[in-house]
Design a protein around this motif. Structure first.
Motif, PDB file in Angstrom:
ATOM      1  N   TRP A  10       0.949  -0.996  -0.077  1.00  0.00           N
ATOM      2  CA  TRP A  10       0.108  -0.127  -0.233  1.00  0.00           C
ATOM      3  C   TRP A  10       1.235   0.993  -0.516  1.00  0.00           C
ATOM      4  N   LYS A  11       0.137   1.851  -0.602  1.00  0.00           N
ATOM      5  CA  LYS A  11       1.241   3.431  -0.304  1.00  0.00           C
ATOM      6  C   LYS A  11       0.693   4.567   0.391  1.00  0.00           C
ATOM      7  N   THR A  12       1.162   5.105   1.279  1.00  0.00           N
ATOM      8  CA  THR A  12       0.805   6.315   2.125  1.00  0.00           C
ATOM      9  C   THR A  12       0.612   7.397   1.664  1.00  0.00           C
ATOM     10  N   VAL A  13      -0.162   8.507   1.312  1.00  0.00           N
ATOM     11  CA  VAL A  13       0.124   9.438   1.532  1.00  0.00           C
ATOM     12  C   VAL A  13      -0.758  10.355   2.387  1.00  0.00           C
ATOM     13  N   GLU A  14       0.696  10.881   3.736  1.00  0.00           N
ATOM     14  CA  GLU A  14      -0.592  12.311   4.472  1.00  0.00           C
ATOM     15  C   GLU A  14      -1.218  13.539   3.992  1.00  0.00           C
ATOM     16  N   SER A  15      -2.084  14.046   4.347  1.00  0.00           N
ATOM     17  CA  SER A  15      -2.753  14.836   3.784  1.00  0.00           C
ATOM     18  C   SER A  15      -3.707  15.497   4.741  1.00  0.00           C
ATOM     19  N   PRO A  16      -3.004  16.830   6.271  1.00  0.00           N
ATOM     20  CA  PRO A  16      -4.367  16.720   6.856  1.00  0.00           C
ATOM     21  C   PRO A  16      -5.059  17.815   7.052  1.00  0.00           C
ATOM     22  N   TYR A  17      -4.923  18.596   5.357  1.00  0.00           N
ATOM     23  CA  TYR A  17      -5.062  19.440   4.824  1.00  0.00           C
ATOM     24  C   TYR A  17      -5.713  19.735   3.906  1.00  0.00           C
ATOM     25  N   ASP A  18      -5.467  19.092   3.166  1.00  0.00           N
ATOM     26  CA  ASP A  18      -5.426  19.370   1.369  1.00  0.00           C
ATOM     27  C   ASP A  18      -6.098  18.008   0.989  1.00  0.00           C
TER      28      ASP A  18
ATOM     29  N   TRP B 255      -9.321  15.428   9.562  1.00  0.00           N
ATOM     30  CA  TRP B 255      -9.377  16.764   8.636  1.00  0.00           C
ATOM     31  C   TRP B 255     -10.504  17.667   9.218  1.00  0.00           C
ATOM     32  N   LEU B 256     -12.492  17.342   9.004  1.00  0.00           N
ATOM     33  CA  LEU B 256     -12.824  18.756   9.776  1.00  0.00           C
ATOM     34  C   LEU B 256     -11.696  19.613  10.867  1.00  0.00           C
ATOM     35  N   SER B 257     -11.071  18.485  12.106  1.00  0.00           N
ATOM     36  CA  SER B 257     -10.972  18.841  12.981  1.00  0.00           C
ATOM     37  C   SER B 257      -9.959  19.831  12.747  1.00  0.00           C
ATOM     38  N   ASN B 258      -8.806  18.986  12.057  1.00  0.00           N
ATOM     39  CA  ASN B 258      -8.155  19.821  11.832  1.00  0.00           C
ATOM     40  C   ASN B 258      -7.691  21.491  10.809  1.00  0.00           C
ATOM     41  N   LEU B 259      -8.941  21.247  10.251  1.00  0.00           N
ATOM     42  CA  LEU B 259      -9.021  22.524   9.483  1.00  0.00           C
ATOM     43  C   LEU B 259      -9.908  23.477  10.257  1.00  0.00           C
TER      44      LEU B 259
ATOM     45  N   HIS C 171     -19.190  22.951   2.497  1.00  0.00           N
ATOM     46  CA  HIS C 171     -18.541  22.682   0.851  1.00  0.00           C
ATOM     47  C   HIS C 171     -17.103  22.542   0.746  1.00  0.00           C
ATOM     48  N   ARG C 172     -16.550  21.917   1.374  1.00  0.00           N
ATOM     49  CA  ARG C 172     -15.233  21.546   0.792  1.00  0.00           C
ATOM     50  C   ARG C 172     -15.573  20.066   0.816  1.00  0.00           C
ATOM     51  N   ALA C 173     -15.827  19.606   2.663  1.00  0.00           N
ATOM     52  CA  ALA C 173     -16.106  18.204   2.134  1.00  0.00           C
ATOM     53  C   ALA C 173     -17.279  17.668   0.386  1.00  0.00           C
ATOM     54  N   GLU C 174     -18.121  19.012   0.387  1.00  0.00           N
ATOM     55  CA  GLU C 174     -18.926  18.050  -1.048  1.00  0.00           C
ATOM     56  C   GLU C 174     -17.895  18.528  -2.035  1.00  0.00           C
TER      57      GLU C 174
ATOM     58  N   GLU D  43      -8.944  17.742  -1.732  1.00  0.00           N
ATOM     59  CA  GLU D  43      -9.151  17.865  -2.457  1.00  0.00           C
ATOM     60  C   GLU D  43      -8.304  17.658  -3.815  1.00  0.00           C
ATOM     61  N   GLU D  44      -6.557  18.820  -3.460  1.00  0.00           N
ATOM     62  CA  GLU D  44      -6.120  18.447  -4.327  1.00  0.00           C
ATOM     63  C   GLU D  44      -5.396  17.061  -4.059  1.00  0.00           C
ATOM     64  N   THR D  45      -4.540  16.256  -3.168  1.00  0.00           N
ATOM     65  CA  THR D  45      -4.937  14.776  -3.049  1.00  0.00           C
ATOM     66  C   THR D  45      -5.370  14.255  -3.631  1.00  0.00           C
ATOM     67  N   VAL D  46      -6.647  14.168  -3.814  1.00  0.00           N
ATOM     68  CA  VAL D  46      -7.394  13.268  -4.356  1.00  0.00           C
ATOM     69  C   VAL D  46      -7.170  13.961  -6.098  1.00  0.00           C
ATOM     70  N   LYS D  47      -6.769  14.502  -6.672  1.00  0.00           N
ATOM     71  CA  LYS D  47      -7.314  15.418  -7.526  1.00  0.00           C
ATOM     72  C   LYS D  47      -5.397  14.859  -8.399  1.00  0.00           C
ATOM     73  N   GLU D  48      -4.741  14.850  -7.806  1.00  0.00           N
ATOM     74  CA  GLU D  48      -3.498  14.198  -7.961  1.00  0.00           C
ATOM     75  C   GLU D  48      -3.536  12.614  -7.941  1.00  0.00           C
ATOM     76  N   LEU D  49      -4.642  12.184  -7.719  1.00  0.00           N
ATOM     77  CA  LEU D  49      -4.357  10.419  -7.667  1.00  0.00           C
ATOM     78  C   LEU D  49      -5.123  10.130  -9.292  1.00  0.00           C
ATOM     79  N   TYR D  50      -5.764  11.338  -9.621  1.00  0.00           N
ATOM     80  CA  TYR D  50      -6.388  11.062 -10.549  1.00  0.00           C
ATOM     81  C   TYR D  50      -5.755  10.955 -11.636  1.00  0.00           C
ATOM     82  N   SER D  51      -4.109  10.715 -12.371  1.00  0.00           N
ATOM     83  CA  SER D  51      -3.783  10.744 -13.328  1.00  0.00           C
ATOM     84  C   SER D  51      -2.256   9.704 -12.967  1.00  0.00           C
ATOM     85  N   ARG D  52      -2.700   8.556 -11.573  1.00  0.00           N
ATOM     86  CA  ARG D  52      -1.332   7.831 -11.178  1.00  0.00           C
ATOM     87  C   ARG D  52      -2.499   6.110 -11.269  1.00  0.00           C
TER      88      ARG D  52
END
Length: 206
Positions: free
Chosen positions: A73-81, A105-109, A132-135, A83-92
């Motif tokens: 498994w590949k681990t990506v740490e993304s405590p705040y972003d 994530w909500l707590s971090n924000l 709105h970010r969650a949506e 949306e951007e993390t998911v977008k980056e995975l589109y091309s992988r």
């Protein structure tokens, strides 16, 4: 589109929400679930972690989660972003994605400090912006070229928190969980390690 033997959809863009209380077994179940989704594709599973290490107890918890994951498994740490993390995975080449967890994530924000030292939760508009970010996040997952599993905490079963931050967090988590569940293909509630498919049990008007 394929349908797994347990009855949930496993096509690209399908999303599964896993919720439950603390130590309910939801993360372990979500890991087993995403492992099956990834195995069907033959491509790597990506684990998106939202937790941050602030003390020894959290470090121990995170280490326990890491030890459970298969070595491939590949681990990506993304405590705040997320949306951007998911977008980056589109091309992988991704077989399936696990996000653990949404409520962290909500707590971090909510706790991001502003320029004057005030945390985000103190601002009246903060909860709406985070909702709105969650949506937006779930819309990205619904159009992704891979299935996804999201883990969240059910935080509304206890007493009303005595302090303002606790009430803001509880209310926001409840609203976000509803928004995610509304879009998810399947929703599992885990109690004592036993997953219950809420979609199959949900009341439907005539």
């Amino acid at each position: 589109m394929s349908t797994h033997s347990e009855g949930f959809q496993t096509n690209s863009g399908s999303t599964i929400l896993v919720t439950g209380g603390a130590r309910s077994g939801k993360s372990s179940f979500a890991e087993r679930l995403v492992g099956k989704l990834g195995a069907e594709s033959g491509r790597p599973i990506v684990y998106i972690a939202t937790a941050q290490i602030h003390d020894d107890e959290m470090a121990s918890r995170i280490a326990g989660h890491r030890d459970r994951r298969p070595p491939g498994w590949k681990t990506v740490e993304s405590p705040y972003d997320l949306e951007e993390t998911v977008k980056e995975l589109y091309s992988r080449p991704v077989g399936a994605v696990l996000i653990d967890c949404v409520t962290m994530w909500l707590s971090n924000l909510l706790l991001i400090p502003g320029p004057m030292g005030e945390e985000q939760w103190m601002k009246p508009e903060a909860s709406e912006l985070i909702l709105h970010r969650a949506e937006a996040l779930v819309r990205l997952l619904k159009t992704a070229p891979f299935p996804s599993v999201l883990v969240t905490n059910e935080v509304g079963h206890s007493l009303v928190p005595e302090y303002p931050l606790g009430r803001v967090y509880r209310d926001l988590a409840g609203r976000v969980n509803q928004a995610l569940a509304n879009c998810a293909d399947d929703v599992f509630y885990v109690v004592c390690g036993i997953p219950i498919n809420l979609r199959q049990m949900a009341w439907r008007p005539d």
